[in-house]
Each structure stands twice: as structure tokens, then as C-alpha cells.
Write a protein that holds these residues in place. Structure first.
Motif, PDB file in Angstrom:
ATOM      1  N   TRP A  36       0.765  -1.043   0.015  1.00  0.00           N
ATOM      2  CA  TRP A  36      -0.024  -0.069   0.064  1.00  0.00           C
ATOM      3  C   TRP A  36       0.752   1.276  -0.162  1.00  0.00           C
ATOM      4  O   TRP A  36       1.827   1.383   0.873  1.00  0.00           O
ATOM      5  N   TYR A  59       6.205  -1.994   7.752  1.00  0.00           N
ATOM      6  CA  TYR A  59       5.381  -0.629   7.907  1.00  0.00           C
ATOM      7  C   TYR A  59       6.341   0.521   8.007  1.00  0.00           C
ATOM      8  O   TYR A  59       7.579   0.339   8.630  1.00  0.00           O
ATOM      9  N   PHE A  67      -1.644   1.162  11.674  1.00  0.00           N
ATOM     10  CA  PHE A  67      -1.875   0.197  10.347  1.00  0.00           C
ATOM     11  C   PHE A  67      -1.780  -1.198  10.255  1.00  0.00           C
ATOM     12  O   PHE A  67      -0.708  -1.746  10.639  1.00  0.00           O
ATOM     13  N   ILE A  69      -1.595  -4.091   7.568  1.00  0.00           N
ATOM     14  CA  ILE A  69      -1.879  -4.943   6.024  1.00  0.00           C
ATOM     15  C   ILE A  69      -2.175  -6.378   6.236  1.00  0.00           C
ATOM     16  O   ILE A  69      -1.453  -7.075   7.099  1.00  0.00           O
ATOM     17  N   LEU A  80      -5.885  -2.863   3.960  1.00  0.00           N
ATOM     18  CA  LEU A  80      -5.240  -1.985   4.901  1.00  0.00           C
ATOM     19  C   LEU A  80      -6.096  -1.286   5.936  1.00  0.00           C
ATOM     20  O   LEU A  80      -6.910  -0.770   5.780  1.00  0.00           O
ATOM     21  N   CYS A  95      -2.715   0.513  -4.217  1.00  0.00           N
ATOM     22  CA  CYS A  95      -2.271  -0.982  -3.762  1.00  0.00           C
ATOM     23  C   CYS A  95      -1.434  -1.052  -4.921  1.00  0.00           C
ATOM     24  O   CYS A  95      -1.798  -0.721  -6.290  1.00  0.00           O
TER      25      CYS A  95
END
Length: 116
Positions: A36, A59, A67, A69, A80, A95
């Protein structure tokens, strides 16, 4: 389907949550790493999170702990989950494969706006 298709964006207050979803093109190998990315107005597109084919996630420091994923290889989707959103998270979210190719099939993205 030849492009990534993102959805789930919207307007949310600071501290709120949103979950973004992405349909991955069928031509992308189901175990290919995905990511993302986001692009704030006037800024470059940056990686937010990535996930390997077997589910290992990484991340950006700015979103770590907020967040998450995830991916569903059977459905060819990547998601996400975003919580504790901040105004600085405001951006268009995309994405794509990870790492993104110079010939990446970018979708339209989905706008996330966080109000203070």
C-alpha cells in the motif's frame, strides 16, 4: 481486470478508523509481494506497508502500530486497516506490487481525508 482497484476511502475525524480494500489484477502472481502506497497533495508517492506472499508485513515508521496490512490469496485481495488516524495520513492511497515497478499498473486510488 488489468489494474489494481482500490476502495474504502472517505472522510474521517482524527482518531478514527478506516479499512481499505484492493482487488489485485488476475495477472499478478498470487504470492507476489504487495504494498500500500500513499500520495499526499504535492508530494511523492510513498510506501506505507508491504506484505510478502506468506503474510509477513512491514510498515513505514509513521504508521507502525496504527495500520495493519493483510491479504487473501484465494480472493486476490489486499487490505489495509487504519486506526488512530491523523490529519497527516490524508492522501490518496494505492495498492500495487512491492516493490513497485516503473511499469506498475497503478489504479485510481482511494482518497482518505482525516479532519482535525
Amino acid at each position: 481486470q488489468v489494474q489494481f482497484v482500490e476502495s474504502g476511502g472517505g472522510l474521517v475525524q482524527s482518531g478514527g478508523s478506516l479499512t481499505l480494500s484492493c482487488a489485485v489484477p488476475g495477472i499478478i502472481f498470487r504470492m507476489h509481494p504487495l504494498g500500500w502506497y500513499r500520495q499526499a497533495s504535492g508530494k511523492q508517492r510513498d510506501l506505507v506497508a508491504s506484505i510478502s506472499g506468506d503474510g509477513r508485513a512491514n510498515y513505514a515508521d509513521s504508521v507502525k502500530g496504527r495500520f495493519t496490512i493483510s491479504r487473501d490469496n484465494a480472493k486476490n485481495t489486499v487490505s489495509l486497516q487504519m486506526s488512530s488516524l491523523k490529519p497527516e495520513d490524508t492522501a490518496v492511497y494505492y495498492c500495487a506490487t512491492y516493490p513497485a515497478s516503473p511499469f506498475e499498473r497503478w489504479g485510481q486510488g482511494t482518497q482518505v481525508t482525516v479532519s482535525s
